[in-house]
Design an enzyme around this catalytic site. Structure first.
Site, PDB file in Angstrom:
ATOM      1  N   GLY B 490       0.839  -1.206   0.007  1.00 47.17           N
ATOM      2  CA  GLY B 490      -0.016   0.079  -0.010  1.00 47.17           C
ATOM      3  C   GLY B 490       0.892   1.231   0.290  1.00 47.17           C
ATOM      4  N   ALA B 530      10.807  -2.392   7.510  1.00 50.23           N
ATOM      5  CA  ALA B 530      12.073  -1.458   7.800  1.00 50.23           C
ATOM      6  C   ALA B 530      12.231  -0.302   7.081  1.00 50.23           C
ATOM      7  CB  ALA B 530      13.218  -2.279   7.669  1.00 50.23           C
ATOM      8  N   LYS B 731      16.117   8.223   0.801  1.00 52.14           N
ATOM      9  CA  LYS B 731      16.172   7.448   2.167  1.00 52.14           C
ATOM     10  C   LYS B 731      14.812   6.750   2.389  1.00 52.14           C
ATOM     11  CE  LYS B 731      18.080  10.990   4.493  1.00 52.14           C
ATOM     12  NZ  LYS B 731      19.074  11.818   5.223  1.00 52.14           N
ATOM     13  N   GLY B 732      14.818   6.146   3.627  1.00 51.18           N
ATOM     14  CA  GLY B 732      13.685   5.320   4.021  1.00 51.18           C
ATOM     15  C   GLY B 732      12.509   6.443   4.555  1.00 51.18           C
ATOM     16  N   GLU B 735       8.236   4.348   8.014  1.00 53.47           N
ATOM     17  CA  GLU B 735       7.649   4.370   9.447  1.00 53.47           C
ATOM     18  C   GLU B 735       7.835   5.576  10.058  1.00 53.47           C
ATOM     19  OE1 GLU B 735       9.922   0.609  11.456  1.00 53.47           O
ATOM     20  OE2 GLU B 735      10.812   0.949   9.379  1.00 53.47           O
TER      21      GLU B 735
END
Lengths: 292, 776
Positions: B490, B530, B731-732, B735
């Site tokens: 999602g 992660a 980058k991430g 979360e």
């Protein structure tokens, strides 16, 4: 789950269906509580009688100072009704707080009353508004004051296997009257209230004194509870903070909420109840003053 | 700065139309001929021995095709989480689960499962399974569970009921650091159990072939690791197992990194018993009671500081509630410590943390993975220190945040930080300068503004096994097939990874298609978790794209008779660098192969030219991603109703250094969703249990997720520090939006009321009680 789903065409048609069978038919309008109860096995029936297509039950109108809301009228209709906002605002506010838009679009106000849950928002508002319900059976109709309607938690005095509530009747606010509803809730939709309070005020000419006040609160008993001692304190008195505060604490003294793991302790609810009653009274008074 | 054609653009999501029209397929929708339906009998007790199970009456019910219990299913230990496939030596994964065991360890634990011709028949059959239990003492608090008198839930080597290892690390000399500090803050914080509450409940459909081959459609976030787990449980070679999403997953938030609770093994076990395909879809109640939650528990923080605001030392400790099985209870305390200690620069740091088994529903991975727990405590400490030394908490943070190249406790370097820019931008949006002037004397509704800063990871390397593969196959018609083993849970993976491929090769987005979330059609990938999918799988996609691009250009150089170095590919056209690629030659004479004067050729024409000469371009990316810290600064304005205790979040400014926003609209969506999940964590969400351990919050109705009506005004602010390690600087993200809500809301409520809450959620009753106490 059930074997028969009957679309009644008129009130007499619905009543005759109810009375012809073994007495286990159940009336369905919005069905937002009933279908869950049937699904979970809390209620059982073979026959459902749908009343939402009966023309006279779709009525939402006002005549000679009396508001009539038919048994097929939904929360959404009430919440969006200018007539209700103008003449019984506490009810519109309460209807707007029930469930979610999807639920309000099918759930009926009369169903909210008949289902007799302790914290039914519109029932709390209607109690403050002094509403009556019209109950029809094969022998005719009778009007019952909403205060007299509750037997126990989840149980109304209407015998749904034999009788049909056709409408709820509310005296429209006069120039010197208004009403307000507040709800202590853990989120703004899809949540049962921790507390809900509705107040209707009637002021004397000059707007300096209360003529009378009706205060309904829940869930502090089996059905919406009138704070009768608080109402007595306010009756005929001059409007000031001190007396309102006194009445608000008197309301809490009369309330008997339960401890709930999900919706707050008895202690907490009793502590915050006076603040909500005060807000309701003060806002309702301000609304009368604003009318001029 | 490099300009991009596809990256950085709000490309419409590839899954948008399918999902908006209800046509997208999810595991719950799967339906194959002859399929049976499974229902699970679950423990009503928090801790008990199963003395006997009698399924004979249930078996007689017409339509019941098979019943699985501990007696007829594999006695092979596993861990539903992917930890069993990616725990790095010298650590050992904790394997503490069977499909069904002889002991039940929480209310909702699996006892037996029935496969029948309908869910209704299966549910009826459950009522006729007779189970005799011998009750065992139960324990629910992690600190209680460590005591000698507590019941043993699993035998552990690290300590009483402590799964995996105790995580200890640090730097400098912590005692010296505190000795040199002028001011020390120390306190303990208590965190609730939060639920992912993803839209699609756990679900799987298993089909076992006559050759023993197993196909499982499921809601897993990690098809390849899930295949490894299923392979072990059923002693079947991985090459005979296919695990796939069909292809969509209705949200994850960490709840199915590895198996979807036990949906996959139960479906496979029943399919083996009955010889039919078996589908299981958890009810919402089962999803609540019997699939992983966020870790609740305790976090201690001790922060030492000089009078001038220079941080000297920080000690962090945690004891998290693991619940009844380990899942990610080894890793979560590790990430809690690692992320908590990575935000501020100081010489002396130490961390000590672990989980503790209790008779709760197992805790596992959930968005933020320990980080929100750490930051709730740490940011309270920072604000308190700021107040004590009389410094603006914003200034105190800016003075102490990690800078590029700083020595820190993580095993990789801080390659980029846009945190100061995040703070500056978000402070402006919230109106930080208004802080302290928000309330009239005597006001019953108090306003406050609070902030928090933090970081996270962009994947799990080097803490866990973490590598990626991507294959890009250029088809004979010039269209491009990208194969990556990550699901799209999602978060837009099936749009953003093709964006990276299109950018790398130099083609239009519409030329790239993708197969994903399927072990048969994709090479191994560790999965979507992660905050890693775009960053880590993206690194492999870019590598594969560069590989293909190189092959195409080498071939084109020969065909076009132009030096390789002079060629470029833009929007699907191979052209001389610097020339206008828009002058497409398609269809014109000069495009014909072998023309002397050729200056342009489309990829489409070139690959067919190659096909006719027995050549195809296939790019491969095989990468071990590095890691890089995303950064975030959140500011919350709240209102506290002092007469009811109600906390209302009014406005949020959430600035995120995402390196590079590959698809800004998707990034904003991730930030907003994370913020709202954090608002729920801070103010209303919690799973509580009865005295006997029965969960009380087991439905969307009872569990208080914020609704759209509760959503505050959210300003998602993107900051781009262009990370040197990530694909095109990315980058991430996934979360990060969740990490700081509790921390910043806690600080905002303090600003409004002067009361420090060490425990969330800030329910009206909890807040009211403290307001009353404070009056006295």
């Amino acid at each position: 789950m059930f074997q028969e789903y009957y679309m009644a065409e008129s009130v007499s048609d619905a009543l005759s269906f109810l009375n012809k069978g073994p007495g286990d038919a159940v009336i369905i309008a919005g069905g937002t509580d009933l279908l869950l109860d049937l699904h979970e096995g809390k209620k059982r029936t073979k026959s459902l009688v749908d009343i939402t297509r009966i023309p006279e039950l779709k009525n939402l109108s006002m005549e000679d100072g009396i508001i009539k809301i038919g048994a097929a009228v939904t929360h959404a209709q009430v919440a969006e009704s200018e007539l209700i906002w103008a003449n019984a605002p506490a009810l519109a506010m309460a209807a707007k707080k029930v469930g979610s838009l999807q639920i309000r679009n099918i759930a009926t106000v009369v169903g909210n009353i008949i289902n007799a849950q302790p914290a039914a928002d519109t029932a709390v508002a209607l109690t403050a508004l002094g509403a009556k319900v019209t109950i029809a059976d094969t022998s005719g109709t009778r009007d019952v004051h909403i205060d007299q309607l509750y037997e126990d938690v989840g149980k109304s005095r209407v015998d749904c296997r034999r009788e049909l509530v056709t409408e709820v009747i509310i005296p429209a606010h006069e120039q010197n009257q208004s009403s307000y509803f507040v709800r202590l809730e853990q989120r703004k939709a899809l949540a049962l209230p921790m507390l809900n309070i509705a107040v209707m005020v009637s002021l004397e000419k000059g707007q300096q004194r209360f003529e009378w006040v009706r205060i309904a609160m829940a869930p502090v008993g089996p059905g919406p509870m009138r704070a009768t001692n608080a109402e007595r304190i306010l009756k005929g008195t001059e409007i000031d903070d001190e007396i309102i505060t006194k009445a608000a604490y008197e309301a809490a003294a009369q309330a008997n909420p339960r401890d709930s793991d999900l919706r707050g302790s008895r202690e907490y609810r009793l502590q915050v109840l006076p603040a909500l009653v005060k807000r309701c009274i003060k806002t309702a008074v301000a609304q009368v003053v604003n009318k001029g | 700065m490099k300009t991009f054609n596809v990256v950085g653009k709000n490309i419409k999501r590839n899954d948008a139309l399918e999902k908006a029209t209800g046509k997208a397929m999810f595991s719950t929708d799967m339906n194959i001929p002859g399929m049976l339906y499974a229902k699970v009998l679950r423990s009503p007790h928090a801790h008990a021995l199963i003395k006997s199970i009698d399924t004979s009456q249930a078996e007689k019910i017409p339509g019941v095709k098979g019943i699985a219990t501990w007696g007829n299913t594999p006695r092979e230990l596993f861990n539903t989480s992917a930890t069993m496939t990616f725990t790095v030596p010298s650590m050992e994964p904790v394997l503490d689960q069977y499909i069904f065991d002889k002991v039940v360890r929480y209310v909702g634990d699996e006892v037996a499962a029935v496969a029948a011709i309908s869910e209704k028949v299966a549910a009826e059959a459950l009522k006729h399974i007779k189970v005799e239990y011998e009750l065992l003492p139960a324990v629910f608090d992690p600190l209680e569970a460590m005591k000698p008198e507590a019941p043993i839930i699993h035998e552990c080597h690290a300590g009483k009921n402590i799964p995996a290892e105790i995580v200890k690390f640090g730097m400098g000399d912590i005692e010296k650091g505190f000795a040199e500090s002028d001011i020390i803050f120390e306190d303990v914080f208590k965190l609730p159990i939060q639920k992912q509450a993803q839209l699609e409940t756990q679900a799987a459909l298993a089909q076992v072939g006559s050759d023993g081959g197993i196909t499982v459609w499921s809601t897993t976030q990690t098809p390849h690791p899930s295949r490894m787990i299923i392979s072990k449980i059923f002693s079947t070679p991985q090459s005979k197992i296919r695990v796939l999403n069909p292809p969509y997953v209705g949200g994850g938030f960490g709840v199915r990194i590895g198996l979807s609770a036990k949906a996959e093994p139960i479906a496979v076990a029943l399919s083996k018993l009955t010889g039919k395909p078996v589908k299981i879809v958890y009810t919402r109640e089962e999803d609540f009671t019997s699939s992983d939650t966020r870790h609740g528990g305790y976090v201690w923080v001790k922060l030492g500081c000089k009078n001038d605001g220079t941080f000297q030392a920080m000690e962090l400790k945690s004891a998290l509630n693991a619940g009844a099985y380990c899942s990610f209870s080894g890793e979560t305390p590790g990430v809690l410590g690692a992320m908590g200690l990575a935000v501020y620069r100081m010489e002396h740091m130490s961390y000590y943390g672990h989980s503790v088994y209790t008779n709760f529903t197992p805790s596992g991975a959930m968005r933020g993975f320990g980080n929100p727990q750490a930051m709730f405590a740490i940011e309270a400490a920072v604000d308190t220190i700021a107040e004590r030394i009389g410094m603006d908490p914003l200034e105190l943070r800016l003075k102490n945040i990690i800078q590029v190249g700083d020595n820190w406790c993580l095993p990789y370097t801080c390659g980029s930080t846009g945190l100061a820019e995040c703070v500056e931008k978000a402070a402006k949006v919230i109106g930080w300068e208004r802080r302290g002037t928000l309330n009239e004397p005597g006001s019953k509704i108090l306003r406050g503004i609070g902030m928090g800063v933090g970081t996270h990871c962009s994947n799990a390397w080097p803490f866990c096994v973490d590598y990626d593969n991507a294959i890009i196959t250029v088809q004979q018609d010039g269209s491009i097939l990208l194969a990556v083993g990550v699901p799209d849970i999602g978060t837009g993976t099936s749009t953003t990874l093709p964006q990276l491929a299109a950018e790398a090769i130099g083609v239009e987005m519409s030329q790239v298609n993708m197969t994903f979330g399927d072990t048969l059609t994709t090479p191994f990938d560790i999965g979507s978790h992660a905050s890693r999918t775009l960053y880590a799988a993206g690194t492999a996609v870019v590598a594969a794209g560069n590989d293909v691009r190189k092959q195409i250009l080498e071939y084109a150089a020969v065909v076009m008779k132009i030096a390789l170095e002079r060629l470029d590919i833009t929007k699907g056209i191979i052209h001389i660098s610097g020339s206008n690629e828009a002058e497409s030659c398609e269809g014109s004479g000069i495009c014909r192969s072998g023309e002397e004067s050729m200056t342009h050729i489309s990829v489409r024409e070139l690959v067919y030219h190659a096909h006719l000469r027995n050549k195809q371009f296939i790019g491969i990316g095989r990468t071990i991603p590095p890691n890089s810290p995303p950064w975030h600064a959140h500011f919350y304005e709240v209102e506290v109703d002092t007469e009811t205790g109600m906390v209302k979040v009014v406005k949020v400014a959430a600035a995120h250094d995402v390196g590079k926003a590959v698809n800004p609209m998707i990034v904003e969506g991730q930030i907003e969703g994370g913020v709202l999940m954090g608002v729920g964590y801070a103010t209303s969400e919690e799973i509580k249990i009865s005295a006997k351990g029965k969960p009380l919050h087991t439905s969307y109705h009872k569990y208080l997720l914020p609704t759209a009506m509760d959503a505050p005004e959210i300003h998602a602010i993107i900051v781009e520090s262009n990370d040197p390690s990530g694909p095109y600087g990315a980058k991430g993200v996934g979360e990060c939006g969740m990490v700081l809500s509790a921390a910043a809301i806690g600080n905002a409520v303090y600003d409004a009321t002067g009361i420090r809450f060490n425990e969330i959620p800030l329910t009206p009753e909890r807040v009211y009680k403290r307001l009353q106490e404070n009056k006295k």
